[in-house]
Design a protein around this motif. Sequence first.
Motif, PDB file in Angstrom:
ATOM      1  N   ARG A  44     -19.717  -6.231 -22.085  1.00  0.00           N
ATOM      2  CA  ARG A  44     -21.314  -6.670 -23.155  1.00  0.00           C
ATOM      3  C   ARG A  44     -20.805  -6.440 -24.790  1.00  0.00           C
ATOM      4  O   ARG A  44     -21.557  -7.012 -25.456  1.00  0.00           O
ATOM      5  CB  ARG A  44     -22.820  -5.303 -23.296  1.00  0.00           C
ATOM      6  CG  ARG A  44     -23.728  -5.989 -23.630  1.00  0.00           C
ATOM      7  CD  ARG A  44     -24.421  -4.520 -22.829  1.00  0.00           C
ATOM      8  NE  ARG A  44     -24.958  -4.845 -21.901  1.00  0.00           N
ATOM      9  CZ  ARG A  44     -26.105  -5.509 -21.088  1.00  0.00           C
ATOM     10  NH1 ARG A  44     -26.903  -6.082 -22.258  1.00  0.00           N
ATOM     11  NH2 ARG A  44     -26.332  -5.332 -20.310  1.00  0.00           N
ATOM     12  N   ALA A  45     -19.994  -5.234 -25.197  1.00  0.00           N
ATOM     13  CA  ALA A  45     -19.382  -5.104 -25.836  1.00  0.00           C
ATOM     14  C   ALA A  45     -18.545  -6.237 -26.879  1.00  0.00           C
ATOM     15  O   ALA A  45     -18.411  -6.759 -27.516  1.00  0.00           O
ATOM     16  CB  ALA A  45     -18.439  -4.122 -26.320  1.00  0.00           C
ATOM     17  N   GLU A  46     -17.920  -7.261 -25.785  1.00  0.00           N
ATOM     18  CA  GLU A  46     -17.038  -8.692 -25.968  1.00  0.00           C
ATOM     19  C   GLU A  46     -18.316  -9.369 -26.714  1.00  0.00           C
ATOM     20  O   GLU A  46     -17.411  -9.840 -27.652  1.00  0.00           O
ATOM     21  CB  GLU A  46     -16.299  -8.355 -25.183  1.00  0.00           C
ATOM     22  CG  GLU A  46     -15.062  -8.101 -24.850  1.00  0.00           C
ATOM     23  CD  GLU A  46     -13.738  -9.091 -23.630  1.00  0.00           C
ATOM     24  OE1 GLU A  46     -13.704  -9.499 -23.743  1.00  0.00           O
ATOM     25  OE2 GLU A  46     -13.530  -7.989 -22.417  1.00  0.00           O
ATOM     26  N   PHE A  47     -18.875  -9.721 -25.842  1.00  0.00           N
ATOM     27  CA  PHE A  47     -19.963 -10.583 -26.369  1.00  0.00           C
ATOM     28  C   PHE A  47     -20.363 -10.386 -27.628  1.00  0.00           C
ATOM     29  O   PHE A  47     -20.746 -11.458 -28.224  1.00  0.00           O
ATOM     30  CB  PHE A  47     -20.684 -11.117 -24.948  1.00  0.00           C
ATOM     31  CG  PHE A  47     -20.408 -11.536 -24.270  1.00  0.00           C
ATOM     32  CD1 PHE A  47     -19.459 -12.910 -24.099  1.00  0.00           C
ATOM     33  CD2 PHE A  47     -20.687 -11.189 -22.736  1.00  0.00           C
ATOM     34  CE1 PHE A  47     -18.993 -13.318 -22.951  1.00  0.00           C
ATOM     35  CE2 PHE A  47     -19.948 -11.635 -21.577  1.00  0.00           C
ATOM     36  CZ  PHE A  47     -19.567 -12.886 -21.629  1.00  0.00           C
ATOM     37  N   ALA A  48     -21.261  -9.019 -27.343  1.00  0.00           N
ATOM     38  CA  ALA A  48     -21.933  -8.606 -28.353  1.00  0.00           C
ATOM     39  C   ALA A  48     -20.704  -8.698 -30.353  1.00  0.00           C
ATOM     40  O   ALA A  48     -21.022  -8.947 -31.347  1.00  0.00           O
ATOM     41  CB  ALA A  48     -22.006  -7.456 -28.728  1.00  0.00           C
ATOM     42  N   ALA A  49     -19.555  -8.768 -29.398  1.00  0.00           N
ATOM     43  CA  ALA A  49     -18.749  -9.221 -30.839  1.00  0.00           C
ATOM     44  C   ALA A  49     -18.489 -10.476 -31.356  1.00  0.00           C
ATOM     45  O   ALA A  49     -17.724 -10.503 -32.654  1.00  0.00           O
ATOM     46  CB  ALA A  49     -17.050  -8.547 -30.962  1.00  0.00           C
TER      47      ALA A  49
END
Length: 383
Positions: free
Chosen positions: A296-301
Amino acid sequence: MSDAPVIRADEPGSFPHGVLAARHPALIRTVLDAFPYGPDQRRALDALLTSATEGVMEPLGTEDDERWAAWGAREYLGRSWFEAPFLWSESYFYRHLLEAVGYFGPGAWQGIDPFRPFKLAELDSPETDGELAALDRLTEQPAEEQARALLHGSLWGNRADLGFRLSTPGATTPVSRLVVDDSASLWSLLPVDTICLVADNAGRELIPDLLLLDHLLHHGRARRAVLHVKVYPYYISDAMTADVLDAVRRLAGAQGAAADAGERLWAALADGRLEVRAHPFSCAPLPYADMPDDLRAEFAAADLTIFKGDLNYRRLVGDRLYSPTTRFADTTDWFPGPVAVLRTLKSDVIVGIDAATEAALVAAEGQRWRTSGTHALIQVGVK
């Protein structure tokens, strides 16, 4: 959580039932014919054939059991393949197939992709030659026209020639086959710093995805691109890192504009402007709404994430029998950033179309338009 029913395969005559009852057995036979597997692998594949059509879901018998237990195996083991959610049954079938052929080892067959011959055959086909040759004509067009054609090439997958030839004088644009077209919204989000593309299939379908990323990087519409692929063979033709390298080599070994793109992609991989990622959740039998925090953090970035293909669409919006007029934004409002979808319709799931479009499609084709692969959509969701 949506109250739309989860899709299952327990209704004879339905699309999901046909996948489990006919497509999966045919795939086992195809894999058996493609490799000189030994007696152990052949017995395991024969057992899977029987289990998948007449038996129940059983444990994997490997250390991966713990991961699948966390993904819901305890709830479905011992039950018919047709009773579990369709997405779960499909995913578990492919994981069992990999175990049957010894992909996870130990042994001589460890790491041998059972679908690789089919992927390479597509890359080496005359159709691919024709599509790559069309790139030379495409480069004569303005950058905006190139971008539009490459977007449609990625959208239509292995019918990529439809996209590449959109900019050829006299070409016929398959706009009547686009049930939703949010391409203007997609272009309005660019340029960006980082774009993610969650890949679907390898072979002929991965080539236009890579060409689209190359165009965005080369023309300054993205500074950096992240290509998400599968961590191991998943479904019959899904892309892994090895398939990305095969596709880039195929481009670089061609002539003209295709070779130029291949060389740029190779350089972008080497200097980090194009990064390939393979997260374990890429092969989970679950919707992306359940993804772990690190993914989720990868997509958020990212400034924009594009999901390619039918399976990724099912996992993004949820593999449910929604009303087709359900708003796309209502099924993706949990996603941690701007999201777009390029999808050819090959399953029952569909959201985000207007009532008039749905009525016209049903009047012309019944429900076949959902699964025939002859219609497509471009959808965008921005918070």
